[in-house]
Each structure stands twice: as C-alpha cells, then as structure tokens.
Write a protein that holds these residues in place. Structure first.
Motif, PDB file in Angstrom:
ATOM      1  N   SER A   3     -90.996  40.316  76.997  1.00  0.00           N
ATOM      2  CA  SER A   3     -92.302  39.472  77.333  1.00  0.00           C
ATOM      3  C   SER A   3     -91.759  38.106  77.284  1.00  0.00           C
ATOM      4  CB  SER A   3     -93.404  39.881  76.672  1.00  0.00           C
ATOM      5  OG  SER A   3     -93.715  39.458  75.454  1.00  0.00           O
ATOM      6  N   GLY A   4     -91.174  37.661  76.259  1.00  0.00           N
ATOM      7  CA  GLY A   4     -90.671  36.113  76.104  1.00  0.00           C
ATOM      8  C   GLY A   4     -91.646  35.500  75.305  1.00  0.00           C
ATOM      9  N   ALA A   5     -92.710  36.384  74.914  1.00  0.00           N
ATOM     10  CA  ALA A   5     -93.995  35.742  73.796  1.00  0.00           C
ATOM     11  C   ALA A   5     -93.358  35.114  72.623  1.00  0.00           C
ATOM     12  CB  ALA A   5     -94.916  36.839  73.533  1.00  0.00           C
ATOM     13  N   ALA A  10     -87.118  30.169  79.096  1.00  0.00           N
ATOM     14  CA  ALA A  10     -85.810  30.691  79.243  1.00  0.00           C
ATOM     15  C   ALA A  10     -85.423  30.043  80.796  1.00  0.00           C
ATOM     16  CB  ALA A  10     -85.924  32.292  79.595  1.00  0.00           C
ATOM     17  N   VAL A  11     -84.122  29.749  80.314  1.00  0.00           N
ATOM     18  CA  VAL A  11     -83.354  29.268  81.783  1.00  0.00           C
ATOM     19  C   VAL A  11     -82.575  30.296  82.090  1.00  0.00           C
ATOM     20  CG1 VAL A  11     -81.698  27.502  82.695  1.00  0.00           C
ATOM     21  CG2 VAL A  11     -83.533  26.933  81.060  1.00  0.00           C
ATOM     22  N   GLY A  12     -82.507  31.009  83.251  1.00  0.00           N
ATOM     23  CA  GLY A  12     -81.710  32.026  83.858  1.00  0.00           C
ATOM     24  C   GLY A  12     -80.582  31.517  84.464  1.00  0.00           C
ATOM     25  N   VAL A  13     -79.158  31.924  84.034  1.00  0.00           N
ATOM     26  CA  VAL A  13     -78.228  31.664  84.950  1.00  0.00           C
ATOM     27  C   VAL A  13     -77.405  32.646  85.311  1.00  0.00           C
ATOM     28  CG1 VAL A  13     -75.958  30.385  84.264  1.00  0.00           C
ATOM     29  CG2 VAL A  13     -77.894  30.036  82.582  1.00  0.00           C
ATOM     30  N   ARG A  62     -83.227  39.305  89.656  1.00  0.00           N
ATOM     31  CA  ARG A  62     -84.247  40.244  89.390  1.00  0.00           C
ATOM     32  C   ARG A  62     -84.411  40.521  87.714  1.00  0.00           C
ATOM     33  NH1 ARG A  62     -82.562  43.073  93.919  1.00  0.00           N
ATOM     34  NH2 ARG A  62     -81.520  44.710  92.649  1.00  0.00           N
ATOM     35  N   GLU A  63     -83.154  40.656  87.161  1.00  0.00           N
ATOM     36  CA  GLU A  63     -83.201  40.805  85.728  1.00  0.00           C
ATOM     37  C   GLU A  63     -83.562  39.715  84.945  1.00  0.00           C
ATOM     38  OE1 GLU A  63     -79.453  42.579  84.665  1.00  0.00           O
ATOM     39  OE2 GLU A  63     -79.340  44.183  85.664  1.00  0.00           O
ATOM     40  N   LEU A  64     -83.414  38.497  85.554  1.00  0.00           N
ATOM     41  CA  LEU A  64     -83.517  37.470  84.682  1.00  0.00           C
ATOM     42  C   LEU A  64     -84.839  37.215  84.731  1.00  0.00           C
ATOM     43  CD1 LEU A  64     -80.624  35.005  85.879  1.00  0.00           C
ATOM     44  CD2 LEU A  64     -80.948  35.850  83.538  1.00  0.00           C
ATOM     45  N   VAL A  65     -85.622  37.450  86.059  1.00  0.00           N
ATOM     46  CA  VAL A  65     -87.095  37.088  86.269  1.00  0.00           C
ATOM     47  C   VAL A  65     -88.057  38.024  85.345  1.00  0.00           C
ATOM     48  CG1 VAL A  65     -89.034  37.100  87.685  1.00  0.00           C
ATOM     49  CG2 VAL A  65     -86.745  35.816  88.335  1.00  0.00           C
ATOM     50  N   GLU A  66     -87.527  39.569  85.686  1.00  0.00           N
ATOM     51  CA  GLU A  66     -88.306  40.450  85.054  1.00  0.00           C
ATOM     52  C   GLU A  66     -88.172  40.962  83.678  1.00  0.00           C
ATOM     53  OE1 GLU A  66     -87.747  43.847  87.803  1.00  0.00           O
ATOM     54  OE2 GLU A  66     -88.045  42.611  89.402  1.00  0.00           O
ATOM     55  N   GLU A  68     -86.003  38.802  81.297  1.00  0.00           N
ATOM     56  CA  GLU A  68     -85.830  37.536  80.485  1.00  0.00           C
ATOM     57  C   GLU A  68     -86.938  36.678  80.597  1.00  0.00           C
ATOM     58  OE1 GLU A  68     -84.064  37.475  78.290  1.00  0.00           O
ATOM     59  OE2 GLU A  68     -82.199  39.160  78.769  1.00  0.00           O
ATOM     60  N   ARG A  69     -87.766  36.950  82.016  1.00  0.00           N
ATOM     61  CA  ARG A  69     -89.005  35.957  82.090  1.00  0.00           C
ATOM     62  C   ARG A  69     -88.507  34.598  82.137  1.00  0.00           C
ATOM     63  NH1 ARG A  69     -91.130  40.059  83.265  1.00  0.00           N
ATOM     64  NH2 ARG A  69     -93.276  41.021  82.371  1.00  0.00           N
TER      65      ARG A  69
END
Length: 389
Positions: A3-5, A10-13, A62-66, A68-69
């Motif tokens: 959840s990233g709580a 996070a910056v997705g790369v 999709r993985e970075l957003v869902e 890693e938030r």
C-alpha cells in the motif's frame, strides 16, 4: 499488495534491463542506483524492466502503479517503448515524465496528453543543427540526400508540417528523398543511384548502424563521395570497435550533441557537474559515458522537484500541475515546461558534433558547432568522410 503506507513517495522507473534496448537502459539504471541512497527518506526509487518491448513497458507501468503505488513514473526508452509507457500512464491516471524522443513524435503521434510530460529536442532542432553542419562544409544551399526508412523515424522526418523536412528546406537546402526502405535494409543501391543522379553532396539519415554501414559500402562502390554524412539515430552510442582495416559506420558522421561531460551544467539535487557524472559512470561501470546519462539524471531531478512542490504529492492532479509549472536548472541544462513549444513539453538544447578517433576511447564525440549551447567549448573541426583519423 504494497500500500505504500508510511513510506516516502515512490518514483516508478521503467528501464530496459533486457532485450535490444538494454544498453540504452544502462544510464538510467546507473542514475537510479546512484541517487537512491541520496534520496532515501524523501523518495523511494522503484524500477521495473520494460524488456525492450511495448507490452513489457505496459506491464511495468501496471506493476509500478498497482503494487508500488508510484506517484510518478519516469522513463528513457525507444520508439515503441516510450509511447507505450506514456499511454499506460494516461490510462492509469498517473503522471509520467519521459525523454530522448523528438517531441513532435511524442506530442503529435500519440493520444491526448493529460498526465504525461516530456523533455527533448525537436525534429526542427535536428534539422537546424544538421544544417549548421552542412553549411560548415561550404555553402548555404546544399543538395541533401535523405536516407530515411519507411517506419516512424522516416515518416516523421519527412512530415511536411511537423518534421525535419520543412525546417531544412526553410534554410534553403534541396532535399532528395527516394522511397523509404524497409529495415533492416537488404540493399540501398537505388538510393545511392538517386543521390548520384541528383548531384547530392551531403547525406542525412536516421539509419541504424548496420544500414548506415551498408549505405557507405554501396556509395563507395558506385563512386558517391558525399562531403558530409549526418545521422540522428545512433547519436548516443560510440561507434563499435572494428578490425583495424575496417571503419565503424558511425565514424566521421556528423550528429547531435545534447549532453557531454563538457556541458556547463550542475544537478539541482546535489550540485554534481556533468563532468563528475560522466567520470563516476565510467569508474563504476567500466564503460564509456553515453549521452543519455545527463538526461537520465535530470529525470529524477524533475520528478523530485515536482513531488516537493506539489500541493499534495499523493494527488495525481497536483503532481501533474507541478510538472507543468516546473522551471529547473538540471545537469541536462535548463528545462522549462511553462514556455515550451506546446503544452507538456520542455526542450533540450542541441549542438553539432562528430564521432572521431579519440585518445581515452577508440572513438569520442567531438563538439564541432556550439552555437546552440552557451558555454559549451568546441573540441575540434569536422572531418570529411573517409579521411584518415
């Protein structure tokens, strides 16, 4: 699911670590590794492999957003991969920042841009830079042969409104453009014959290294000896080392210079100079620095700036607004989204140069025309094609 709580934003790369674009991904991977500990506590840098494909890029987003938030996604990629990242971010409603793709192709060639931002040079900038090089070998009106394929590179180069073609013609040059060829090229003898018939004395291209080599061999066989060859596609890479008797296809080719260790820029994050960044890359990887390195580092500078200045870094609209309001001095130069040629675009300044035999490396990128970049020193003069270096 993460959840990233309680964690830093996070910056997705999206970075190519496998497949044909893996070498292009090296500078982005290095910048990420170098900056991760420096940004710890402020930002989390999390990466996914694009696998050098459009589908791999969409999966990575999709993985970075869902999982890693990711609050923002950054990428430096190729003709198919970069648009796939941008489109996936548009679908997900997540801000995206990208580079190393002529801005007209990015802006006019994709879907409506709401969440995605980009910085790069334009096709018109390439034409202006190349025209400076053409004119440096004598005369302001050249007959220029266009070695362009039938894919996106060639299609956009010859676009009558947004492409390379109108900018070059506006400088007074006559462009000779035979039919586009299919990559990889099996033969380019018809292009050479058309150039000879038209009296071409300069050739411009966006060819692969292999196709450029094929063209040069056929030109030599038919007696076509252009005074200069310019090529925009393989500008990031040093010519491959070849046998002593064989000249690499990119050697002595005029090209774009968008970042070098000599550029007079510093990072907004840590004050690192362009020279220090290139030196660290070579020391750490054992490889020669690559032009995308400066732009890769700048991706993180801009992402950090946007998240720091956003009214609410957890809200996509707020982060996107911060990107659109960004004016920042970076290790890749000044970037300004408030005065771009079109919304969501900031431009990168270009100089002209040439791959020539070097001292520290087999081939080095030499700046031969610096008029587009204040404070960038000239390193040498253009060498005619085929000249002994």
């Amino acid at each position: 699911m993460n959840s990233g709580a309680g964690q830093a934003p996070a910056v997705g790369v999206v970075v190519a670590r496998t497949g044909r674009l893996a070498r292009l991904g090296d500078p982005l991977a290095y910048a990420m590794e170098l900056l991760a500990p420096k940004l710890r506590g402020r930002l989390r840098l999390v990466g996914r492999d694009s696998r050098s494909s459009a589908e791999g890029a969409r999966r990575a987003v999709r993985e970075l957003v869902e999982v890693e938030r990711a609050r923002i996604v950054v990428t430096l990629a190729g003709t198919e991969v970069l648009p796939a990242v941008a489109d996936a971010c548009e679908e997900a409603g997540v801000p995206c920042l990208s580079t190393t793709f002529p801005w007209q192709v990015y802006y006019h060639g994709g879907r409506r841009r709401r969440w995605t931002y980009h910085f790069c040079w334009g096709l018109d900038d390439i034409a202006e830079t190349f025209a400076d090089l053409w004119e440096a070998v004598g005369g302001t009106e050249r007959t220029v042969g266009c070695l362009w394929n039938d894919g996106p590179q060639g299609t956009w180069s010859r676009h009558r409104e947004h492409g390379f073609l109108p900018a070059a013609r506006a400088r007074g040059h006559r462009l000779v453009d035979p039919a586009g060829y299919r990559e990889p090229a099996a033969a380019l003898d018809e292009h050479v014959a058309a150039f000879r018939e038209a009296g071409v004395d300069v050739v411009t291209s966006a060819a692969t290294g292999a196709d450029l080599g094929l063209f040069r061999r056929e030109a030599a066989r038919q007696g076509l000896r252009p005074r200069l060859i310019t090529c925009s596609r393989w500008l990031a890479y040093p010519p491959a080392a070849t046998a002593p008797a064989e000249q690499a296809p990119q050697a002595d080719v005029g090209t774009l210079v968008y970042w070098t260790p000599a550029h007079p820029y510093r990072s907004s994050l840590d004050g690192m100079t362009a020279a220090e960044l290139a030196e660290g890359y070579e020391r750490s990887t054992g490889d020669q620095w690559l032009q995308p390195l400066g732009l890769a580092y700048a991706l993180f500078e801009v992402a950090a700036h946007a998240l720091a200045t956003a009214g609410d870094p957890t809200a996509p609209k707020s982060v996107a607004a911060a990107l659109g309001a960004t004016r920042l001095q970076t290790v890749a130069g000044p970037l300004d989204w408030t005065s771009g040629p079109v919304p969501h675009i900031a431009t990168v300044r270009l100089a002209g140069g040439q791959w020539q035999r070097g001292r520290r490396h087999p081939y080095e990128l030499v700046v031969t025309d610096n008029r587009g970049v204040d404070g960038l020193p000239v390193g040498g003069e253009l060498v005619p094609p085929g000249a002994d270096q």
